[in-house]
Design a protein around this motif. Sequence first.
Motif, PDB file in Angstrom:
ATOM      1  N   LYS A 149       2.976   6.658  11.849  1.00 44.91           N
ATOM      2  CA  LYS A 149       4.189   5.685  11.991  1.00 44.91           C
ATOM      3  C   LYS A 149       4.482   6.543  12.346  1.00 44.91           C
ATOM      4  O   LYS A 149       5.701   7.591  13.117  1.00 44.91           O
ATOM      5  CB  LYS A 149       5.066   4.731  11.296  1.00 44.91           C
ATOM      6  CG  LYS A 149       5.269   3.699  12.939  1.00 44.91           C
ATOM      7  CD  LYS A 149       5.852   2.442  12.166  1.00 44.91           C
ATOM      8  CE  LYS A 149       6.592   2.262  13.196  1.00 44.91           C
ATOM      9  NZ  LYS A 149       6.803   0.767  12.934  1.00 44.91           N
ATOM     10  N   ASP A 150       5.086   7.961  11.092  1.00 46.32           N
ATOM     11  CA  ASP A 150       6.300   8.603  11.326  1.00 46.32           C
ATOM     12  C   ASP A 150       6.125   9.884  12.208  1.00 46.32           C
ATOM     13  O   ASP A 150       6.715  10.575  12.832  1.00 46.32           O
ATOM     14  CB  ASP A 150       6.619   9.363   9.897  1.00 46.32           C
ATOM     15  CG  ASP A 150       7.316   8.380   9.361  1.00 46.32           C
ATOM     16  OD1 ASP A 150       8.107   7.355   9.633  1.00 46.32           O
ATOM     17  OD2 ASP A 150       7.734   7.959   8.059  1.00 46.32           O
ATOM     18  N   SER A 176       5.793   9.130  15.668  1.00 48.07           N
ATOM     19  CA  SER A 176       7.334   9.265  16.593  1.00 48.07           C
ATOM     20  C   SER A 176       7.343  10.520  16.920  1.00 48.07           C
ATOM     21  O   SER A 176       7.995  10.992  17.611  1.00 48.07           O
ATOM     22  CB  SER A 176       7.867   8.807  15.745  1.00 48.07           C
ATOM     23  OG  SER A 176       8.011   9.029  14.567  1.00 48.07           O
ATOM     24  N   ARG A 177       6.421  11.729  15.334  1.00 50.80           N
ATOM     25  CA  ARG A 177       6.716  13.142  15.937  1.00 50.80           C
ATOM     26  C   ARG A 177       5.851  14.152  16.605  1.00 50.80           C
ATOM     27  O   ARG A 177       6.663  14.934  17.490  1.00 50.80           O
ATOM     28  CB  ARG A 177       6.449  13.768  14.407  1.00 50.80           C
ATOM     29  CG  ARG A 177       7.814  13.202  13.327  1.00 50.80           C
ATOM     30  CD  ARG A 177       7.418  14.166  12.290  1.00 50.80           C
ATOM     31  NE  ARG A 177       8.924  13.805  11.199  1.00 50.80           N
ATOM     32  CZ  ARG A 177       9.586  14.511  10.339  1.00 50.80           C
ATOM     33  NH1 ARG A 177       8.835  15.823  10.406  1.00 50.80           N
ATOM     34  NH2 ARG A 177      10.313  14.145   9.098  1.00 50.80           N
TER      35      ARG A 177
END
Length: 615
Positions: free
Chosen positions: A67-68, A71-72
């Motif tokens: 998920k991180d 987002s990046r």
Amino acid sequence: MGKNNRHQKNLKSERAKVKLKAKKTKPLPKGLNVTDTSFKVKKIVIREQLKQQNESEILSRRKLNVKDLLSRLQHYNSSVRQEAVKELKEILQQYSTEILSSQLNALLQGIAALSLDREKDIRRDSLKVLNLILSPISSEQLAPYFDVLISYLCCAMTHIAPNIKEDSLMFLDVIVQNCAGLLAKSSHKILPNFLDMISKLNVESQPGRQLTTNLNSKNTSVKWRIKVLSRLCSILSSIVNDKKSQQTKNLINDNKVIHIGKELKYILIHDQFKKQVCHINFDTNDTSANHNSESVLTFKDLTKYVNVLMPLMFDSWIEVCPKDQTSYSDLIISNEASILLKNILDVIYFIIEYINVLESSSNTSEMSVWLKNNFQNSVLKNLLVKFPYSQIKTVQRTRKRQEDFAKMELNTKCLEQNLQICHIYVWFTSVHNSGSLDKELCNHILDYLNESLESWSSTDNSALPALIRTLRTLFLKASKIWYKNHINLGNTLKIIISTYSQPPKKELHFQLFNILSEIILDHNLVELHNEEAFQDFVSSLPDLLLRKSIYDNTIQMLNCIALRYRKWIENELLQKREAIIENAKNIEIIGSADEKCSRLTICNLFHFTDSQVYY
């Protein structure tokens, strides 16, 4: 003394300066000249480092979860985006099954969006990640999200930035490689973009399209058109294969499903297929309602597209084809021209193949006649007048003497391209339409085929599919029309049999035997059956029963020959009867569902002599 004297001079100069009078200012109110220390301080928190991670959660080397990383992918900094793509790639290489089961939609959205990124490295890396996502999942899993990929693909193919448009072809390659069936069903959205990539619309006063040139690109116009046309071939191939598989599926369903109507008198219950219960509807005679017979590309859409595409391809060929040429003599073309010609011929072949598939289910020849009437003359004018072609191949010498630094040029035959041209012309002649054939051109085609067969070697196997397509079309579809126009195929048939009889060249040997078998089993090919070479070939077939192995379909073919051409093989069978029956006990039978039944079929080939039947 010197220092005091200098001091006196400085004092005098200071007194001589104009003095500015300072204004009187009021003192600040009480309290405003005091530093206020009543502000508050907060701690700096780096959440990714301090938050607690689940031990079972999949993390990257920098302790970031999926998920991180997703987002990046939308970060303004290109370095952050690229690093996130690389870490996603590393995770997918190890844990693809676990991630795709829960994050498929988010992954497709995030990675597909990077196909429009302004950075080349990010686009290329994102395609590698997309390949890792698509390769392990099935078409059924991908189907709900496939529109996302198609939308981004169309945006990339029509992008204003040339680099993004060029990389869109690599995006297409990944989709073709992993989900060609789904791509075929969305072909109507993609096909028009290929036209926009190599051409532009004319002004209203001159309707139509004209080729465009790439002045600001590293690729030449010819190289760019080669790239575009090669991907167009991939799309058309997917469409043809999808249509064939759809027809096969419908054929299987026809065997399994019984639709009950008013005219149905009885149902067979002793075949191998299990019956499926269907609802009875006596108000309609449409028994094909449950079949998905809708074409992924309708004939109406195909005609519109082909009408625009064909002139563009011929114009592209005219740009690279040498001008000076006498009819029916080898034309030497460059390597680029050779590749472009192959792509053009591949596109025409897939159009023909798709028309064949459509007509096989509709039992009409309307589409073939349309293609012949509209484009046969263009093919003859642009491709066949200068047939056959040879290619200039540049070879760098290995010796390093000064006089040997020059490159050496060799002429190599464009065998595959020439055979494709032969196939296209033979297919046009097979279309049932009024008009006589050009005997000179037909004999020129036959001469080239004969020469190719006689000089065939293992290095030519890359062109074998084109050769087999041409021979199948010539003998199984066009032979009656050629004989009707007094063009004899006996010599070519004799060369095929002679090539087959020589020491086997594995693939060529097997494919030629299949063609000869189909000629034997087709009772309509009377002219070919009357050829002396054909009769000699049939009479030699019993020798196949004395070999160590035989295919089951060959046994079934021999059974048909014994019934239909008994006089041709009777003597051979009788002379070798004992050896054949003895060998039937041990011969290896390939591809048989019932080996015992196949051996009995061999023994029963002699029933016409003693009326004895083995069982």
